[in-house]
Design a protein around this motif. Sequence first.
Motif, PDB file in Angstrom:
ATOM      1  N   VAL A 273       0.927  -1.289   0.011  1.00 48.37           N
ATOM      2  CA  VAL A 273       0.121   0.120   0.004  1.00 48.37           C
ATOM      3  C   VAL A 273       0.785   1.170  -0.049  1.00 48.37           C
ATOM      4  O   VAL A 273       0.486   2.361  -0.771  1.00 48.37           O
TER       5      VAL A 273
ATOM      6  N   LEU B  63       2.613   1.778  -3.270  1.00 45.87           N
ATOM      7  CA  LEU B  63       1.683   2.392  -4.202  1.00 45.87           C
ATOM      8  C   LEU B  63       1.547   4.040  -4.002  1.00 45.87           C
ATOM      9  O   LEU B  63       1.294   4.849  -5.155  1.00 45.87           O
ATOM     10  N   GLY B  64       1.587   4.397  -2.925  1.00 43.24           N
ATOM     11  CA  GLY B  64       1.387   5.848  -2.585  1.00 43.24           C
ATOM     12  C   GLY B  64       2.658   6.527  -3.005  1.00 43.24           C
ATOM     13  O   GLY B  64       2.903   7.665  -3.586  1.00 43.24           O
TER      14      GLY B  64
ATOM     15  N   GLU C 248       2.507   7.007  -6.587  1.00 41.96           N
ATOM     16  CA  GLU C 248       1.720   8.254  -6.704  1.00 41.96           C
ATOM     17  C   GLU C 248       2.422   9.691  -6.628  1.00 41.96           C
ATOM     18  O   GLU C 248       2.160  10.761  -7.356  1.00 41.96           O
TER      19      GLU C 248
ATOM     20  N   PRO D 162       2.543  10.043   0.708  1.00 41.50           N
ATOM     21  CA  PRO D 162       2.361   9.051   0.144  1.00 41.50           C
ATOM     22  C   PRO D 162       0.739   8.431   0.740  1.00 41.50           C
ATOM     23  O   PRO D 162       0.135   8.006   0.237  1.00 41.50           O
TER      24      PRO D 162
ATOM     25  N   VAL E 134      -2.665   7.672  -1.513  1.00 32.57           N
ATOM     26  CA  VAL E 134      -3.159   6.446  -1.393  1.00 32.57           C
ATOM     27  C   VAL E 134      -4.780   6.791  -1.265  1.00 32.57           C
ATOM     28  O   VAL E 134      -5.644   6.126  -1.884  1.00 32.57           O
TER      29      VAL E 134
ATOM     30  N   GLY F 268      -7.383   6.296  -4.101  1.00 30.85           N
ATOM     31  CA  GLY F 268      -8.616   5.264  -3.828  1.00 30.85           C
ATOM     32  C   GLY F 268      -9.950   5.832  -4.050  1.00 30.85           C
ATOM     33  O   GLY F 268     -10.800   5.156  -4.516  1.00 30.85           O
TER      34      GLY F 268
ATOM     35  N   THR G 222      -3.965   0.476 -12.780  1.00 32.30           N
ATOM     36  CA  THR G 222      -4.008   1.305 -11.530  1.00 32.30           C
ATOM     37  C   THR G 222      -4.895   1.843 -10.904  1.00 32.30           C
ATOM     38  O   THR G 222      -5.015   1.933  -9.471  1.00 32.30           O
TER      39      THR G 222
ATOM     40  N   ALA H 161      -5.473   1.331  -6.718  1.00 33.62           N
ATOM     41  CA  ALA H 161      -5.815   1.958  -5.777  1.00 33.62           C
ATOM     42  C   ALA H 161      -7.133   1.828  -4.927  1.00 33.62           C
ATOM     43  O   ALA H 161      -6.794   1.978  -3.762  1.00 33.62           O
TER      44      ALA H 161
ATOM     45  N   ALA I  54      -5.780  -0.938  -2.581  1.00 30.13           N
ATOM     46  CA  ALA I  54      -4.923  -0.402  -1.539  1.00 30.13           C
ATOM     47  C   ALA I  54      -5.534   0.408  -0.622  1.00 30.13           C
ATOM     48  O   ALA I  54      -5.334   0.330   0.718  1.00 30.13           O
ATOM     49  N   LEU I  55      -6.723   1.226  -0.891  1.00 29.70           N
ATOM     50  CA  LEU I  55      -7.309   1.917   0.334  1.00 29.70           C
ATOM     51  C   LEU I  55      -8.029   0.881   1.070  1.00 29.70           C
ATOM     52  O   LEU I  55      -7.961   1.040   2.235  1.00 29.70           O
TER      53      LEU I  55
ATOM     54  N   GLY J 139      -5.198  -0.787   3.405  1.00 30.61           N
ATOM     55  CA  GLY J 139      -4.754   0.061   4.168  1.00 30.61           C
ATOM     56  C   GLY J 139      -5.614   0.556   5.415  1.00 30.61           C
ATOM     57  O   GLY J 139      -5.114   0.546   6.493  1.00 30.61           O
TER      58      GLY J 139
END
Length: 537
Positions: free
Chosen positions: A104, A107-108, A111, A302, A306, A310, A505, A509, A512-513, A516
């Motif tokens: 996670v 990914l942030g 971004e 980050p 995220v 998300g 992606t 996202a 990942a949200l 997280g």
Amino acid sequence: MYTTREASAIVRAGGIVLASILLFAGLSTVVLLFHAEGGAGGALFDAYLFGVARFTLLQASLSTVLSVALAIPVARALARRRHFPGRNWIVRLSALPLGLPALVATLGIIEVWGRRGIVNQALATLGLDNPVSVYGLAGILIAHVFFNLPLAARLLMAGLERIPPEYWLTSANLGMGSGAAFRLIEWPVMRGLLPGIAGLVFMLCATSFTIVLTLGGGPAATTIEVAIYQALRFDFDPPRAVILSVLQIALTGTLLYFMRLLGTPAEEAPTAGRAIRRFDGKRGRLSDGLVILAFTLFTAAPLLAVVAAGFASDLPRLAFDPLLHRALATSLAIALASATLCLAVAMPAIAIAPLAAADRAPAPLRYLAGTLQATSSLILLVPPVVVATGWFLMLRTFGEVGRFAPYVVVVINALMALPFVIRVLEPAYRTHIARTGRLAVSLGVTGLHRLRWIDLPALKRPLLTAFAFAMALSLGDLGAVAIFGADGVVTLPWLLFSRMGSYRTADAAGIALLLGILCLLLTLPSTASGKNARDDA
């Protein structure tokens, strides 16, 4: 503290736990050695393995230097500026990376630092033609600093918070400036902490898997654990995976040995227990403010990225995705099972320690307790990817990889969380037994009655904290699942990784949200602090 019957039950449980851990890890090791026969030859010293080992040590060394060097001014600034608005929230913010899954956070970081990220867009407006590349060594360093800078800063700040207030009063009476105070008061404390902190960060970076797998960008940026994964999943070269596993065990074993030699515990100076009041903060407000601002932006960006990415994804469509439902159910089931197993394994290892510490404890009991304590940290020596590799090769022999893989992942995740769970529970259990053990025995409250009416109420909070932390570690783990991921074990981290790999992606996202939020909800109670700054540290 225990009745004879309770002591016998604890010893039997400890023996069963020890035998089970050794059997699980031993079978994996035997299979690795069996597959190494006749296939590796002199491959241990070929150019590829040498390059992988060299890059593993290089990225870990650079990550450690950057994390620790940047943590020093951050810790000093936060320790010196104790009362500005929002300080407690910034300290709590530094705990969030500890509970955030690596995938996670990665990914942030993409971004923020990726080709289309915030940093490169800002550089493009300034006319710079060479954007920052988040893949390769640079990206790995950014991600490792993101995770380990807050950890190092919190540990250093905790040491600075323990400096007796009388030191600062004396320094003010002597007219010491900021430089003299750092040289004579702060630096001696930091100097005792830095070797241990640096060793811990180096160990975390040397055994990093998810970050390097995601941001490595190619063969030139591959660590040993990632090379093990590639040897099995892409090349299907078991002998090469075995040699890499042995190399990884040798590396982690050497690191753990040197970590035991690093650093000396700081001596606690006598103090009257006054509230800390520092007199060296009249100067340097601007520089401290800039350091704290830069640290906050680096850590928060980050996380905010995220959240923003998300919510910008197609969440309603993801909410009805059957594969997401399956991954969520699998992740929660594995996390619940591994956390439960972890507590079941941890309690005998913790309960046997007071028995072995008794004056008349027999030598075999002390040996059992010491061996059990050492074995509980076995996963630090043999990383999850290595253990999973041995079990993958074993299950493949019987053609049942997909069927039994979830159970193997549960056990590996439980062992992965075991050292941390023991560190959470052991101090609380030791204090509880010292306060109530003799009284409970004298009153005849033993067995299940003691467990129900005395032990569980007193240990409820640390047990829940340990359980939630073990669940969070399992939810965010990709290491063991990556070995079995193509054989039917689809978890949230594996689904997120596969969506990132297929350039979906937006879906990544949203996943990942969700991941997280789940992990942070589990870890926030244990990382959030009390009401004052000392607790925050």
